[in-house]
Scaffold this motif. Sequence first.
Motif, mmCIF file in Angstrom:
data_model
loop_
_atom_site.group_PDB
_atom_site.id
_atom_site.type_symbol
_atom_site.label_atom_id
_atom_site.label_comp_id
_atom_site.label_asym_id
_atom_site.label_seq_id
_atom_site.Cartn_x
_atom_site.Cartn_y
_atom_site.Cartn_z
ATOM 1 N N LYS A 89 5.613 8.213 4.495
ATOM 2 C CA LYS A 89 5.338 7.548 5.765
ATOM 3 C C LYS A 89 5.707 8.417 6.971
ATOM 4 C CE LYS A 89 5.542 3.032 7.811
ATOM 5 N NZ LYS A 89 5.942 1.664 7.648
ATOM 6 N N THR A 104 1.095 -1.426 -0.756
ATOM 7 C CA THR A 104 0.899 -0.190 0.002
ATOM 8 C C THR A 104 0.416 0.942 -0.890
ATOM 9 O OG1 THR A 104 3.143 0.695 -0.270
ATOM 10 C CG2 THR A 104 2.794 -0.889 1.535
ATOM 11 N N THR A 149 10.891 -0.834 7.194
ATOM 12 C CA THR A 149 9.922 -1.740 6.569
ATOM 13 C C THR A 149 10.556 -3.108 6.347
ATOM 14 O OG1 THR A 149 8.751 0.092 5.525
ATOM 15 C CG2 THR A 149 8.424 -2.105 4.569
ATOM 16 N N HIS A 166 10.587 -4.861 9.651
ATOM 17 C CA HIS A 166 9.252 -5.310 10.046
ATOM 18 C C HIS A 166 8.796 -6.524 9.239
ATOM 19 C CE1 HIS A 166 8.140 -1.140 11.856
ATOM 20 N NE2 HIS A 166 8.870 -1.868 12.677
ATOM 21 N N THR A 183 -0.696 -2.958 16.554
ATOM 22 C CA THR A 183 0.627 -2.524 16.123
ATOM 23 C C THR A 183 0.797 -2.695 14.611
ATOM 24 O OG1 THR A 183 1.589 -4.717 16.425
ATOM 25 C CG2 THR A 183 1.634 -3.219 18.341
ATOM 26 N N GLU A 184 1.863 -2.129 14.110
ATOM 27 C CA GLU A 184 2.190 -2.276 12.691
ATOM 28 C C GLU A 184 2.394 -3.749 12.342
ATOM 29 O OE1 GLU A 184 5.234 -0.355 9.396
ATOM 30 O OE2 GLU A 184 5.121 0.498 11.394
ATOM 31 N N HIS A 194 -0.928 -5.507 11.798
ATOM 32 C CA HIS A 194 -1.511 -5.166 10.496
ATOM 33 C C HIS A 194 -0.767 -5.856 9.348
ATOM 34 C CE1 HIS A 194 -4.443 -2.343 12.019
ATOM 35 N NE2 HIS A 194 -3.507 -1.771 12.746
ATOM 36 N N CYS A 202 -4.808 -3.952 3.903
ATOM 37 C CA CYS A 202 -5.345 -2.759 4.567
ATOM 38 C C CYS A 202 -6.855 -2.908 4.698
ATOM 39 C CB CYS A 202 -5.001 -1.514 3.748
ATOM 40 S SG CYS A 202 -5.630 0.020 4.466
ATOM 41 N N HIS A 240 -1.508 2.660 13.096
ATOM 42 C CA HIS A 240 -0.225 2.041 12.743
ATOM 43 C C HIS A 240 -0.306 1.267 11.427
ATOM 44 C CE1 HIS A 240 1.327 3.304 16.564
ATOM 45 N NE2 HIS A 240 0.327 2.692 17.194
ATOM 46 N N CYS A 241 -1.124 1.727 10.521
ATOM 47 C CA CYS A 241 -1.292 1.023 9.245
ATOM 48 C C CYS A 241 0.005 1.059 8.435
ATOM 49 C CB CYS A 241 -2.412 1.666 8.427
ATOM 50 S SG CYS A 241 -2.656 0.856 6.835
ATOM 51 N N PRO A 242 0.594 -0.098 8.123
ATOM 52 C CA PRO A 242 1.816 -0.124 7.320
ATOM 53 C C PRO A 242 1.546 -0.010 5.825
ATOM 54 C CG PRO A 242 1.229 -2.349 7.921
ATOM 55 C CD PRO A 242 0.214 -1.437 8.577
#
Length: 116
Positions: free
Chosen positions: A11, A44, A57, A60, A92-93, A96, A102, A109-111
């Motif tokens: 990341k 992910t 993470t 978030h 923003t993350e 998403h 995805c 800002h793809c988490p």
Amino acid sequence: MEKHEETYCAKCNAKFTCKAGDITNCQCYAVPLSEETKAFLTKTHFNCLCKNCLETTEQHVQMARKHQFPTQKVMLIEGLHYYKEGGYFVFTELYHMLRGNCCKSGCRHCPYGGNI
């Protein structure tokens, strides 16, 4: 993966030692993760993440629990869901994460790691 391997965080690109062969002594093992975060990480495209990215993470995911996905444009909150850059909306993350998956569009800002 070898017992101790120098690698880079998928990341943030920080260098760290991954100890997948000795997981209880790996830097990631000390990071407390909620079940929600563990479930999120399974969605992910990341391999190993550094301790800092795992902690971020977790933060978030906990923040996302307090918000709902904006289903209408009027529900979007500038600074929380998006910011403007050159007349464009940049999501923003958090936005998403609230989306839940995805979109594979290479978002900045793809988490989920869809932009790597």
